[in-house]
Design an enzyme around this catalytic site. Structure first.
Site, PDB file in Angstrom:
ATOM      1  CB  SER A  69      23.813  73.496  67.386  1.00  0.00           C
ATOM      2  OG  SER A  69      24.478  73.489  65.385  1.00  0.00           O
TER       3      SER A  69
HETATM    4  N1  SAH Z   1      21.914  76.267  62.209  1.00  0.00           N
HETATM    5  C1  SAH Z   1      20.670  75.084  62.080  1.00  0.00           C
HETATM    6  C2  SAH Z   1      22.356  74.222  62.336  1.00  0.00           C
HETATM    7  C3  SAH Z   1      22.729  73.860  60.813  1.00  0.00           C
HETATM    8  S1  SAH Z   1      22.879  72.265  60.727  1.00  0.00           S
HETATM    9  C4  SAH Z   1      20.044  75.831  63.439  1.00  0.00           C
HETATM   10  O1  SAH Z   1      19.653  76.478  64.450  1.00  0.00           O
HETATM   11  O2  SAH Z   1      19.046  74.447  63.651  1.00  0.00           O
HETATM   12  C5  SAH Z   1      24.064  72.341  59.484  1.00  0.00           C
HETATM   13  C6  SAH Z   1      23.425  72.563  58.132  1.00  0.00           C
HETATM   14  O3  SAH Z   1      23.616  73.523  56.952  1.00  0.00           O
HETATM   15  C7  SAH Z   1      22.501  71.695  57.543  1.00  0.00           C
HETATM   16  O4  SAH Z   1      20.882  72.212  57.334  1.00  0.00           O
HETATM   17  C8  SAH Z   1      23.101  71.927  56.596  1.00  0.00           C
HETATM   18  O5  SAH Z   1      22.239  70.798  55.220  1.00  0.00           O
HETATM   19  C9  SAH Z   1      23.440  72.849  55.653  1.00  0.00           C
HETATM   20  N2  SAH Z   1      24.345  73.245  54.844  1.00  0.00           N
HETATM   21  C10 SAH Z   1      25.157  72.269  54.889  1.00  0.00           C
HETATM   22  N3  SAH Z   1      25.908  72.654  53.316  1.00  0.00           N
HETATM   23  C11 SAH Z   1      25.777  73.456  52.859  1.00  0.00           C
HETATM   24  C12 SAH Z   1      25.966  74.690  52.107  1.00  0.00           C
HETATM   25  N4  SAH Z   1      27.147  74.271  51.190  1.00  0.00           N
HETATM   26  N5  SAH Z   1      25.235  75.618  51.893  1.00  0.00           N
HETATM   27  C13 SAH Z   1      24.041  76.015  52.704  1.00  0.00           C
HETATM   28  N6  SAH Z   1      23.618  74.949  54.011  1.00  0.00           N
HETATM   29  C14 SAH Z   1      24.098  73.872  53.838  1.00  0.00           C
END
Ligand code: SAH
Length: 222
Positions: A69
């Site tokens: 993010s």
């Molecule tokens: N917090 C992260 C950025 C997240 S991007 C950081 O600091 O880098 C969003 C993430 O959510 C991705 O890695 C994606 O694979 C995950 N994601 C998507 N759907 C999800 C779900 N249903 N359960 C858990 N993770 C999920």
């Protein structure tokens, strides 16, 4: 053989100070959040060939179609959480692990769920390598939360949620806060939900953001 620890040079530390100043100018004044962001080397979460992008206030691809993010967004969501030391926090969307480290630096006990196995494996290993061994990583579907570890004081969803999952609300303690970007299409509304003692929920909206979509939960797919 274990990989060597990445290096946090003076140059990186300087760039990080500037990034934090930039975020402060954009309206985040919570010192606890800014201090944590100044501590965690964001460039550690990038592949070495993209290091120069780590201290721009922008999101960046981390593989598997996912992004780390934007720093401002991390600061914004973290500020809404109002973390107190020792609180139990559930993160949905581990991704690179950066947000989890920010929460850990603030003294939270972090539980984080990732839906993609490759990212889960890579990040779980990396967090231990960095010494963040109090962060508990889980491979699974964030829509379901982590009932075995509930209730949580705080919850943060870092992918776009088409709706607010009831299972997450069930796992929030009374007076606890959920921070979640809600919206199905291009943009989402950053939303906070506080669970009240009477069992009702206080909802507030905090402006428009853009996240990658939450995956899984096929049952709800149209
Ligand atoms: N917090 C992260 C950025 C997240 S991007 C950081 O600091 O880098 C969003 C993430 O959510 C991705 O890695 C994606 O694979 C995950 N994601 C998507 N759907 C999800 C779900 N249903 N359960 C858990 N993770 C999920």
């Amino acid at each position: 053989m274990t990989d060597p620890q990445p290096i946090d040079s003076y140059r990186h530390q300087g760039l990080r100070k500037l990034l934090v100043q930039n975020i402060r100018q954009k309206g985040i004044s919570d010192e606890q959040v800014l201090t944590a962001m100044e501590k965690v080397p964001r460039h550690f979460f990038f592949d070495s060939s993209f290091l120069e992008y780590a201290y721009e206030d922008k999101p960046f691809p981390i593989g598997a179609g996912q992004t780390i993010s934007q720093p401002y967004t991390v600061a914004f969501q973290t500020r809404l959480l109002q973390i107190k030391k020792g609180e139990k926090v559930l993160e949905i969307g581990t991704g690179s692990g950066y947000q989890a480290c920010i929460l850990a630096e603030m003294g939270a006990r972090v539980f984080t769920i990732e839906r993609q196995k490759t990212l889960f494996d890579k990040t779980s290993k990396f967090l231990i390598q960095l010494g963040y061994n109090t962060i508990k990583t889980f491979y699974g579907d964030g829509y379901k939360g982590l009932p075995a570890f509930a209730p949580f004081d705080k919850m943060i969803v870092t992918a776009a949620a088409p709706y607010i999952p009831d299972l997450l609300l069930d796992q929030l303690r009374v007076d606890g806060t959920l921070v979640i970007p809600v919206g199905q299409y291009d943009t989402q509304i950053m939303t906070t939900i506080i669970k009240t003692a009477s069992g009702s929920f206080e909802k507030k909206e905090h402006g428009v953001f853009r996240f990658v979509p939450m995956l899984g939960d096929r049952a709800r797919d149209k």
